[in-house]
Write an enzyme that holds these catalytic residues in place. Structure first.
Site, PDB file in Angstrom:
ATOM      1  N   LEU A 601       0.943  -1.213   0.158  1.00  0.00           N
ATOM      2  CA  LEU A 601       0.004   0.207  -0.135  1.00  0.00           C
ATOM      3  C   LEU A 601       0.997   1.272  -0.056  1.00  0.00           C
ATOM      4  O   LEU A 601       0.581   2.219  -0.418  1.00  0.00           O
ATOM      5  CB  LEU A 601      -0.957   0.039   1.179  1.00  0.00           C
ATOM      6  N   ASP A 602       2.070   1.235   0.660  1.00  0.00           N
ATOM      7  CA  ASP A 602       2.980   2.465   0.789  1.00  0.00           C
ATOM      8  C   ASP A 602       3.168   3.124  -0.564  1.00  0.00           C
ATOM      9  O   ASP A 602       3.024   4.252  -0.662  1.00  0.00           O
ATOM     10  CB  ASP A 602       4.115   2.073   1.606  1.00  0.00           C
ATOM     11  N   VAL A 603       3.636   2.388  -1.403  1.00  0.00           N
ATOM     12  CA  VAL A 603       3.996   2.807  -2.878  1.00  0.00           C
ATOM     13  C   VAL A 603       2.842   3.365  -3.620  1.00  0.00           C
ATOM     14  O   VAL A 603       3.038   4.480  -4.102  1.00  0.00           O
ATOM     15  CB  VAL A 603       4.587   1.724  -3.790  1.00  0.00           C
TER      16      VAL A 603
END
Length: 837
Positions: A601-603
């Site tokens: 999810l971070d990217v």
């Protein structure tokens, strides 16, 4: 600040020919931001029959047109004549064969922006004509064979996940490309032809699955990695059970059972303060100190020079201390319920959250109060809970929280709507003879950004923008907050294209450096909860006093357009995976697992933040308005779960494919063994007649158990045989490749080029990386404009490498700089080595 509260894309007109998820979702994002969107389906309606179409087509006028007829083609071309943007997501060449040639359209209308989102790149000769469903792209791109250390140790290869990750990354990337083209068009009048292949978007999104650091020091290898290496080198079977696997996990990065029998995910490794806070609220800190818990003062010196065995805040911990701390934490978590721990951790500024299902997430008090979930009143489903916007603007988001349901209109009504919007548009860009020729420059050439972010999501947002020409100054503290694994190793991906400076902005002199930087840039970006803005001087009034023209972007964990109970809770990717249901779906509620490796999810949150920043730049260039843009991991998880993140009265049960034994969505969309390996067949009931006509599958229509029929038949022939037969019948099928295979066949030594000309997969090898290690990582190649330049970005430089250069650029003298260095207000590094050994 301009108080005019109008959505930034009001006046922008879009023709959306997209099908499945990615194309319609990009148009949905534009519609959420105020664009007028007409969605065009084929005569039979959308090719993906799913309730989530109500999400994808909200805020749109929809109609059906048969592009295979002359009358239908004429109507489509007339709609296109009245829009700024055209979106399609078919296989390469399909639209042109139907009579809609994007290149030709722009020869007569250079202001037009076109977006194509094929499954595989148009210059990928091997895959371009495949029927590229979500699962086929995932299988071909290594997603199902590289799903994290857990699955490797359990010997599960391939594995399956129903998450449409390829589309979720492509949504943010492609929407960003549209925003970038709009920003450029305001200056030059020119649009562009853009392609964003889903496969390339997936590779960029899962970049932490594919990057390799040669000769990585042992201190960075987790217990799971070491066990994998041990088993491989000694030819030991990968057969670790789920229960056994838990003992290979770091105590600060694992799941614990609570008093209510439900589970809680603790995620506070690598940060000394977070780990210490966790031990204190669990009531075991003093006990561990009494037992000799070691402490290392400087984690950035080589491990051979440490003044202790280990330290809290080190990831991974050695097994001795990991086992001891884990046992105490297990007992402590049993004293309270998972909800109670959620509040204790959240209010105590400790990253952690209860595992919950997507159904619970969608209906949670926080998501609904904060605008992460919105309600849409439609005729088909009544009141439907849907994902909120993925980007929004502080104090200006209310208009985005009341989406209109899809409206079915006639061709005449659709055309009239577009024409009425065009009549009242205030055009500020060059038009007609004033449209400038293609410059071949980057969309963000000359844009300056001050990056105050850390970990993955925030830094990834600006790293992404560097390929378009943005000039980024990464400002970090003199004393690092994180250990070298998160603080340095992760930055090999997120620090590209930036100059790094180390300054303590909490001192008087450091504050002056910060203010000079703010006056010199166009955008300031940080990842932090709202409660930190005033103390850091990043609230609207403080920033405006320094530079009234500066734009601001903030990413956080649980934030939404409104305030909710968890708004100021801190956290990481894994916490939202746990709390939003991704882990419970991937591993099952009773045995949840992290999805893939790092940055799932971070990217994408970084990509979404970049989208917001570019929209803010566009709005400022067009209207002069200065704004503060927002996104969060919670907003992004909803996009990753579009097929699941909704609810309404009478909704079918939340029973999608789940768990380690799940090998597909259903019998016709499933992994099957062949006599040479595996294939993923991605078909459906509507193709049964075509399946029955394939040699070896005759009789499938009459089968009482299609799954068993396919297991029995497919194992009789090779994967190559079935791939050929299914391709001839235009049925989606693929062999699952590994990331290692893709790297081996698509890597080259870095050549100052971007791999947009190399098909769907491209990696660069940096043998002379500033870290001293040879690094291989995916290219910045998913966005492919015909005219704008995408540049190969510079590798991540050592932290503090550009401190002196940055200070000189701000007007500081040599003596001023030396004084700051001597007082440790500024620094030129965190340690002797870039990546401490």
């Amino acid at each position: 600040m301009n108080k005019q509260n109008q959505l930034p894309l009001v006046g922008v007109r879009v023709a959306d020919f997209g099908q499945q998820i990615a194309g319609p979702a990009v148009a949905m994002v534009l519609a959420d931001l105020g664009a007028t969107v007409v969605h065009i389906d084929p005569p039979g309606g959308p090719s993906w029959k799913h309730p989530a179409n109500a999400i994808l087509n909200r805020n749109k006028a929809s109609l059906c047109i048969d592009l295979k007829t002359q009358a239908g083609l004429d109507q489509a071309l007339e709609l296109i004549e009245n829009v700024d943007i055209v979106i399609e997501s078919f296989r390469p060449g399909v639209m042109k064969r139907l009579g809609i040639d994007f290149v030709a359209l722009r020869e007569s209308r250079p202001e037009l922006i076109t977006l194509s989102m094929p499954g595989f790149a148009s210059n990928d000769e091997l895959h371009r004509d495949w029927k590229a469903t979500e699962a086929i792209v995932a299988a071909t791109s290594g997603t199902f064979t590289d799903m994290g250390f857990n699955r490797v140790l359990m010997g599960l290869n391939p594995s399956f996940s129903p998450l449409p990750l390829g589309s979720s990354y492509a949504i943010s990337l492609a929407a960003s490309s549209i925003a970038l083209a709009l920003f450029e068009r305001e200056k030059t009048g020119r649009g562009d032809n853009i392609e964003v292949p889903i496969a390339a978007a997936l590779m960029e999104g899962l970049s932490y699955n594919s990057y390799v650091v040669d000769q990585l020091p042992e201190r960075y290898k987790t217990m799971r990695e070491l066990e994998i290496e041990h088993r491989k080198s000694n030819n030991i079977k990968m057969d670790v059970s789920y229960a056994q696997l838990q003992e290979y996990l770091d105590p600060f990065y694992r799941t614990y059972v609570c008093a209510d029998g439900r589970q809680f995910y603790c995620v506070c490794p690598s940060h000394r303060n977070h780990a210490e806070r966790a031990l204190k609220v669990l009531g075991i800190y003093d006990e561990l100190v009494a037992e000799g818990l070691p402490e290392v003062k400087d984690l950035h010196v080589p491990i051979s020079e440490w003044d202790g065995e280990t330290s809290i805040g080190v990831y991974p911990l050695p097994k001795k201390w990991a086992d001891l701390i884990s046992e105490k934490m297990k007992k402590a978590f049993l004293q309270k319920t998972s909800d109670e721990w959620g509040v204790i951790f959240g209010e105590g500024q400790i990253p952690g959250a209860p595992h919950r299902s997507t159904e619970e997430w969608v209906n949670s008090e926080h998501c609904n109060a904060s605008g992460l979930i919105v309600e849409v009143e439609g005729t088909e489903f009544g009141t439907m809970k849907q994902p909120g916007p993925i980007v929004w603007f502080e104090n200006e988001s209310e208009a985005m929280l009341k989406p209109k349901p899809q409206e079915h209109v006639s061709f005449e009504q659709a055309l009239a709507r577009l024409q009425s919007v065009a009549k009242i548009e205030k055009i500020s860009r060059p038009t007609g003879q004033d449209i400038q020729p293609a410059s071949g420059k980057g969309w963000l050439d000359g844009v300056k950004i001050l990056d105050l972010t850390n970990v993955i999501a925030g830094p990834h947002s600006t790293a992404f923008m560097s390929r378009f020409g943005a000039e980024i100054t990464k400002l970090d503290p003199v004393t690092p907050l994180y250990d070298p694994l998160i603080g340095i190793l992760f930055t090999f991906q997120t620090g590209v294209g930036k100059q790094s400076a180390l300054v303590n902005i909490m001192t008087k002199e450091g504050r002056e450096v910060f203010e000079r930087l703010v006056r010199s840039v166009d955008i300031v970006v940080i990842n932090a909860p709202d409660r930190q803005m005033k103390p850091l001087g990043l609230d609207q009034d403080s920033l405006s006093a320094i530079n009234p023209d500066v734009l601001f972007c903030r990413l956080d964990c649980f934030g939404g357009p409104r305030t909710g109970s968890k708004t100021n809770y801190i956290g990481y990717d894994d916490i939202i995976q746990a709390n939003s249901g991704i882990m419970s779906r991937f591993g099952k509620p009773e045995t949840p697992e992290e999805h893939a490796h790092l940055g799932t999810l971070d990217v994408n949150c970084g990509f979404a933040a970049a989208l917001g920043m570019v929209i803010a730049l566009y709005q400022k260039r067009k209207t002069g308005k200065v704004c503060r843009v927002r996104t969060s991991l919670s907003a992004v998880t909803n996009i990753a779960q579009i097929p699941f993140a909704f609810d309404y009265e009478g909704r079918a049960p939340f029973n999608e494919a789940s768990g380690r034994e799940a090998m597909g969505n259903h019998a016709l969309s499933h992994f099957y063994r062949t006599n040479s390996g595996w294939v993923f067949l991605d078909s459906h009931q509507g193709e049964l007649a075509k399946l029955d006509a394939i040699k070896g599958l005759n009789g499938i229509q009459q089968s009482q158990d299609m799954g068993q029929f396919l297991r029995d038949q497919l194992v009789k022939e090779s994967s190559a045989y079935w791939l050929k037969e299914f391709a001839a019948a235009d049925i989606a099928c693929a062999e699952p490749f590994s990331i290692e295979y893709l790297r081996e066949h698509n890597s080259r030594v870095a050549d100052q080029k971007v791999g947009t000309d190399l098909g769907s997969y491209a990696f660069s090898i940096f043998p002379d990386h500033p870290s001293g290690h040879c690094i291989t990582q995916v290219d910045p190649y998913s966005i492919r404009p015909r005219e704008a330049k995408i540049r190969a970005v510079t590798p991540t430089e050592k932290f503090g490498c550009s401190t002196i250069k940055v200070l000189q650029g701000l007007g500081y003298s040599e003596s001023d700089i030396n004084d700051m260095l001597e007082k440790k207000i500024a620094a030129t590094g965190w340690g002797r080595e870039f990546l401490p050994s």
